[in-house]
Scaffold this motif. Structure first.
Motif, PDB file in Angstrom:
ATOM      1  N   THR A   1       1.725  28.377 -20.810  1.00 19.32           N
ATOM      2  CA  THR A   1       1.505  27.063 -21.434  1.00 19.32           C
ATOM      3  C   THR A   1       1.782  25.925 -20.596  1.00 19.32           C
ATOM      4  OG1 THR A   1       1.783  27.960 -23.708  1.00 19.32           O
ATOM      5  CG2 THR A   1       1.872  25.554 -23.592  1.00 19.32           C
ATOM      6  N   ILE A   2       0.835  25.030 -20.513  1.00 21.03           N
ATOM      7  CA  ILE A   2       1.076  23.937 -19.559  1.00 21.03           C
ATOM      8  C   ILE A   2       2.140  23.064 -20.392  1.00 21.03           C
ATOM      9  CG2 ILE A   2      -0.028  21.972 -18.577  1.00 21.03           C
ATOM     10  CD1 ILE A   2      -2.687  23.404 -18.555  1.00 21.03           C
ATOM     11  N   SER A   3       2.980  22.558 -19.415  1.00 24.62           N
ATOM     12  CA  SER A   3       4.084  21.619 -19.876  1.00 24.62           C
ATOM     13  C   SER A   3       4.541  20.616 -18.728  1.00 24.62           C
ATOM     14  CB  SER A   3       5.412  22.338 -20.451  1.00 24.62           C
ATOM     15  OG  SER A   3       5.630  23.104 -19.268  1.00 24.62           O
ATOM     16  N   TRP A   4       5.094  19.549 -18.925  1.00 21.49           N
ATOM     17  CA  TRP A   4       5.953  18.602 -18.109  1.00 21.49           C
ATOM     18  C   TRP A   4       7.004  17.973 -18.444  1.00 21.49           C
ATOM     19  CZ3 TRP A   4       1.123  18.142 -20.245  1.00 21.49           C
ATOM     20  CH2 TRP A   4       1.121  17.210 -21.575  1.00 21.49           C
ATOM     21  N   GLY A   5       7.775  17.389 -17.628  1.00 20.83           N
ATOM     22  CA  GLY A   5       9.175  16.722 -18.047  1.00 20.83           C
ATOM     23  C   GLY A   5       9.042  15.202 -17.706  1.00 20.83           C
ATOM     24  N   ASN A   6       9.986  14.546 -17.999  1.00 21.14           N
ATOM     25  CA  ASN A   6      10.080  13.215 -17.720  1.00 21.14           C
ATOM     26  C   ASN A   6       9.939  12.492 -16.606  1.00 21.14           C
ATOM     27  OD1 ASN A   6      10.261  12.510 -20.595  1.00 21.14           O
ATOM     28  ND2 ASN A   6      12.574  12.691 -20.462  1.00 21.14           N
ATOM     29  N   TRP A   7       9.986  13.520 -15.336  1.00 15.27           N
ATOM     30  CA  TRP A   7      10.041  13.107 -14.051  1.00 15.27           C
ATOM     31  C   TRP A   7       8.694  13.435 -13.510  1.00 15.27           C
ATOM     32  CZ3 TRP A   7      13.702  10.022 -12.620  1.00 15.27           C
ATOM     33  CH2 TRP A   7      14.923   9.913 -13.463  1.00 15.27           C
ATOM     34  N   ASP A   8       7.619  14.046 -14.137  1.00 17.06           N
ATOM     35  CA  ASP A   8       6.553  14.270 -13.616  1.00 17.06           C
ATOM     36  C   ASP A   8       5.534  13.150 -13.674  1.00 17.06           C
ATOM     37  OD1 ASP A   8       7.045  17.085 -13.194  1.00 17.06           O
ATOM     38  OD2 ASP A   8       6.751  17.578 -15.014  1.00 17.06           O
ATOM     39  N   VAL A   9       5.652  12.345 -12.739  1.00 18.51           N
ATOM     40  CA  VAL A   9       5.253  10.898 -12.583  1.00 18.51           C
ATOM     41  C   VAL A   9       3.804  10.847 -12.448  1.00 18.51           C
ATOM     42  CG1 VAL A   9       5.231   8.540 -11.404  1.00 18.51           C
ATOM     43  CG2 VAL A   9       7.433   9.910 -11.483  1.00 18.51           C
ATOM     44  N   ARG A  10       3.286  11.776 -11.763  1.00 13.40           N
ATOM     45  CA  ARG A  10       1.774  11.897 -11.853  1.00 13.40           C
ATOM     46  C   ARG A  10       0.924  12.252 -12.925  1.00 13.40           C
ATOM     47  NH1 ARG A  10       2.618  15.321  -7.637  1.00 13.40           N
ATOM     48  NH2 ARG A  10       1.187  16.807  -8.329  1.00 13.40           N
ATOM     49  N   VAL A  11       1.656  13.019 -13.913  1.00 21.16           N
ATOM     50  CA  VAL A  11       1.066  13.128 -15.071  1.00 21.16           C
ATOM     51  C   VAL A  11       0.920  11.859 -15.953  1.00 21.16           C
ATOM     52  CG1 VAL A  11       1.332  14.422 -17.271  1.00 21.16           C
ATOM     53  CG2 VAL A  11       2.094  15.539 -15.151  1.00 21.16           C
ATOM     54  N   TYR A  12       2.014  11.072 -15.913  1.00 12.44           N
ATOM     55  CA  TYR A  12       1.796   9.692 -16.939  1.00 12.44           C
ATOM     56  C   TYR A  12       0.864   8.701 -16.248  1.00 12.44           C
ATOM     57  CZ  TYR A  12       5.648  11.796 -19.252  1.00 12.44           C
ATOM     58  OH  TYR A  12       6.438  12.683 -19.834  1.00 12.44           O
ATOM     59  N   ALA A  13       0.701   8.869 -14.696  1.00  9.77           N
ATOM     60  CA  ALA A  13      -0.329   7.894 -13.942  1.00  9.77           C
ATOM     61  C   ALA A  13      -1.516   8.231 -14.390  1.00  9.77           C
ATOM     62  CB  ALA A  13       0.138   8.145 -12.356  1.00  9.77           C
ATOM     63  N   ALA A  14      -1.686   9.644 -14.586  1.00  8.11           N
ATOM     64  CA  ALA A  14      -3.198  10.198 -14.893  1.00  8.11           C
ATOM     65  C   ALA A  14      -3.502   9.868 -16.280  1.00  8.11           C
ATOM     66  CB  ALA A  14      -3.218  11.646 -14.860  1.00  8.11           C
ATOM     67  N   ASP A  15      -2.455   9.973 -16.990  1.00 12.34           N
ATOM     68  CA  ASP A  15      -2.531   9.355 -18.742  1.00 12.34           C
ATOM     69  C   ASP A  15      -2.975   8.005 -18.597  1.00 12.34           C
ATOM     70  OD1 ASP A  15      -2.254  10.075 -21.646  1.00 12.34           O
ATOM     71  OD2 ASP A  15      -0.889   8.292 -21.244  1.00 12.34           O
ATOM     72  N   ALA A  16      -2.296   7.298 -17.859  1.00  8.59           N
ATOM     73  CA  ALA A  16      -2.427   5.741 -17.820  1.00  8.59           C
ATOM     74  C   ALA A  16      -4.076   5.326 -17.304  1.00  8.59           C
ATOM     75  CB  ALA A  16      -1.458   5.241 -16.980  1.00  8.59           C
ATOM     76  N   TRP A  17      -4.404   6.103 -16.354  1.00  3.55           N
ATOM     77  CA  TRP A  17      -5.672   5.897 -15.863  1.00  3.55           C
ATOM     78  C   TRP A  17      -6.738   6.153 -16.794  1.00  3.55           C
ATOM     79  CZ3 TRP A  17      -7.343   3.425 -11.433  1.00  3.55           C
ATOM     80  CH2 TRP A  17      -6.448   2.893 -10.311  1.00  3.55           C
ATOM     81  N   VAL A  18      -6.433   7.213 -17.597  1.00  5.48           N
ATOM     82  CA  VAL A  18      -7.291   7.808 -18.473  1.00  5.48           C
ATOM     83  C   VAL A  18      -7.544   6.693 -19.660  1.00  5.48           C
ATOM     84  CG1 VAL A  18      -8.251   9.374 -20.461  1.00  5.48           C
ATOM     85  CG2 VAL A  18      -7.243  10.147 -17.970  1.00  5.48           C
ATOM     86  N   SER A  19      -6.445   6.063 -19.998  1.00  6.52           N
ATOM     87  CA  SER A  19      -6.556   5.084 -21.096  1.00  6.52           C
ATOM     88  C   SER A  19      -7.101   3.824 -20.564  1.00  6.52           C
ATOM     89  CB  SER A  19      -4.836   4.526 -21.225  1.00  6.52           C
ATOM     90  OG  SER A  19      -4.150   5.650 -21.809  1.00  6.52           O
ATOM     91  N   LEU A  20      -7.048   3.396 -19.163  1.00 10.64           N
ATOM     92  CA  LEU A  20      -7.819   2.365 -18.746  1.00 10.64           C
ATOM     93  C   LEU A  20      -9.262   2.457 -18.509  1.00 10.64           C
ATOM     94  CD1 LEU A  20      -5.511   1.033 -15.704  1.00 10.64           C
ATOM     95  CD2 LEU A  20      -5.612   0.161 -17.783  1.00 10.64           C
ATOM     96  N   ALA A  21      -9.781   3.614 -18.504  1.00 18.44           N
ATOM     97  CA  ALA A  21     -11.106   4.003 -18.238  1.00 18.44           C
ATOM     98  C   ALA A  21     -12.385   3.384 -19.382  1.00 18.44           C
ATOM     99  CB  ALA A  21     -11.304   5.520 -18.117  1.00 18.44           C
ATOM    100  N   SER A  22     -12.000   3.629 -20.483  1.00 22.67           N
ATOM    101  CA  SER A  22     -12.901   3.270 -21.585  1.00 22.67           C
ATOM    102  C   SER A  22     -13.156   1.657 -21.556  1.00 22.67           C
ATOM    103  CB  SER A  22     -12.404   3.837 -22.834  1.00 22.67           C
ATOM    104  OG  SER A  22     -11.152   3.272 -23.284  1.00 22.67           O
ATOM    105  N   ARG A  23     -12.064   0.957 -21.267  1.00 21.27           N
ATOM    106  CA  ARG A  23     -12.126  -0.536 -21.315  1.00 21.27           C
ATOM    107  C   ARG A  23     -12.609  -1.254 -20.001  1.00 21.27           C
ATOM    108  NH1 ARG A  23      -6.498  -2.762 -23.433  1.00 21.27           N
ATOM    109  NH2 ARG A  23      -7.855  -4.833 -23.147  1.00 21.27           N
ATOM    110  N   PHE A  24     -12.348  -0.617 -18.742  1.00 19.34           N
ATOM    111  CA  PHE A  24     -12.397  -1.104 -17.565  1.00 19.34           C
ATOM    112  C   PHE A  24     -13.393  -0.559 -16.685  1.00 19.34           C
ATOM    113  CE2 PHE A  24      -8.236  -2.619 -19.037  1.00 19.34           C
ATOM    114  CZ  PHE A  24      -8.945  -4.116 -19.738  1.00 19.34           C
ATOM    115  N   GLY A  25     -13.763   0.774 -17.261  1.00 15.57           N
ATOM    116  CA  GLY A  25     -14.425   1.841 -16.092  1.00 15.57           C
ATOM    117  C   GLY A  25     -15.869   1.089 -15.710  1.00 15.57           C
ATOM    118  N   ALA A  26     -16.515   0.355 -16.525  1.00 13.57           N
ATOM    119  CA  ALA A  26     -17.467  -0.076 -16.135  1.00 13.57           C
ATOM    120  C   ALA A  26     -17.754  -1.107 -15.006  1.00 13.57           C
ATOM    121  CB  ALA A  26     -18.408  -0.677 -17.226  1.00 13.57           C
ATOM    122  N   GLU A  27     -16.624  -1.851 -14.966  1.00 18.07           N
ATOM    123  CA  GLU A  27     -16.585  -2.947 -14.048  1.00 18.07           C
ATOM    124  C   GLU A  27     -15.754  -2.705 -12.863  1.00 18.07           C
ATOM    125  OE1 GLU A  27     -15.393  -3.223 -17.192  1.00 18.07           O
ATOM    126  OE2 GLU A  27     -17.128  -4.569 -17.979  1.00 18.07           O
TER     127      GLU A  27
END
Length: 389
Positions: A2-28
């Motif tokens: 089962t895929i899991s991650w912890g508080n120090w897995d920075v790239r996971v949270y970075a990916a999550d943040a970029w996905v959150s930005l995509a719907s609002r700013f991806g077109a521009e």
């Protein structure tokens, strides 16, 4: 795994943040979409998962790139769990609006299943759950022909695809009975027809495979052949049992204490079901699994009001035929349910037994269970002359 991650897995949270930005700013800012593509190539499954399970957020700003990334997941992703999450969450919103594109993705995954996807048991279950849901949606729900051809391929290999077929029939439980509800439409009836057709399509080869394998098991074949036959037999009987369960639990034969309404709410619905599902019920009656036979007998007991004479004759045929062959009369639950069914017939349909042939059938049923020592059956047999007066 089962895929899991912890508080120090920075790239996971970075990916999550970029996905959150995509719907609002991806077109521009196309760089955001570029970053999502990069994350799908990351070495860590948890990073790839952040994009795969939310890829639908870019459907409005970059639809073509969304589908291209989806096909890349289908073709290259090594984690079956990630593929399953993509199908379950990211592609599901397009099942009705863009079924052709969904089928293109599913075709890629279908060709990889059990070939080069890195599966362990848990991942396998999740992906099979998701694929079976898509099969139900596309063929039964929408009548799309391609998914039916997949079903035709899978039904002849219950050892390999039995888990998927079982989950597929589970997804159809409600569809088997929708036509018997007061509020139905032409579309609902068409869905019910395809659900019923699908179940028959699954059961016919499963029964044939079970019979073939059983023949090997009771023959003089070598140990290796018998071992292989045993696996085929077990897989086929499991598929049959899972199909039986959906009819048993969906019909209302099992008394649920929840809010679920019975699939067959009245005598008229039961009568129509007996006619509509005659072939399927006859197929299931060929099972060699006593547990499956038990649910079939219980279902027929529930269906008595729909056609008392036909149901009684069918119960007699099963009990004196396959049931006796497989030792169903030795099962304590079997003895209890048969006594209950006979008591119902005597109380509510006694006139049936004015016919000599029907009386003989009744005696034969009770004798089978009395001869192995079930006291309630023996008492009923002893009291029968008085009960039928």
């Amino acid at each position: 795994m089962t895929i899991s991650w912890g508080n120090w897995d920075v790239r996971v949270y970075a990916a999550d943040a970029w996905v959150s930005l995509a719907s609002r700013f991806g077109a521009e800012h196309s760089v955001i979409i570029d970053r999502l593509e990069e994350f799908l190539q990351d070495r860590e499954p948890a990073v790839r998962l952040q994009v795969a399970q939310r890829l639908q957020v870019i459907s409005a700003v970059a639809p073509e790139r969304m589908w291209a990334m989806g096909q890349r997941i289908a073709a290259q992703e090594t984690s079956a769990e990630i593929v399953g999450f993509y199908l379950q969450y990211s592609m599901d919103p397009f099942s009705v609006s863009e079924p052709e594109r969904c089928e293109a993705v599913l075709s890629i995954i279908k060709n990889r299943l059990f070939v080069d996807l890195d599966l362990d048991d848990q991942e396998n279950e999740h992906l099979q759950d998701t694929l079976s849901g898509w099969l139900a949606q596309l063929y039964v729900g929408q009548g799309r022909a391609l998914s039916r051809t997949w079903l035709e391929e899978w039904v002849v290999e219950p050892e390999r695809f039995g888990g998927l077929l079982g989950r597929f029939t589970f997804n159809l439980r409600a569809a088997f009975f929708e036509r018997y509800q007061p509020e139905n439409t032409t579309q609902i009836c068409a869905i019910c027809d395809r659900a019923q057709e699908s179940l028959a399509l699954i059961l016919r080869p499963a029964i044939a495979i079970s019979a073939e394998a059983y023949g090997v098991l009771i023959s003089d074949a070598g140990e290796a052949d018998k071992e292989a036959a045993g696996k085929r037999f077990e897989a086929a009987e499991k598929v049959i049992h899972q199909g039986m369960n959906q009819l048993y639990f969906g019909s209302g034969a099992f008394e649920s204490h929840g809010d679920e309404k019975p699939g067959l709410p009245n005598e008229s619905a039961m009568a129509h079901f007996l006619a509509d599902y005659a072939e399927i019920l006859a197929l299931i009656a060929n099972t060699r699994n006593p547990a499956t036979l038990h649910h079939l007998i219980e279902l027929y007991g529930f269906l008595i009001p729909g056609n008392p004479i036909a149901v009684f004759e069918t119960i007699h045929e099963i009990l004196l035929g396959r049931g006796k062959e497989e030792g169903y009369h030795y099962e304590s639950l079997g003895g209890s349910v048969i006594v209950e069914i006979v008591q119902r017939y005597i109380a509510d349909h006694r006139s049936i037994f004015e016919d000599e042939d029907q009386r003989n059938r009744l005696v034969a049923i009770l004798q089978v269970f009395s001869e192995v020592g079930w006291p309630d059956a023996l008492k009923l047999l002893y009291d029968l002359p008085d009960l039928l007066r």
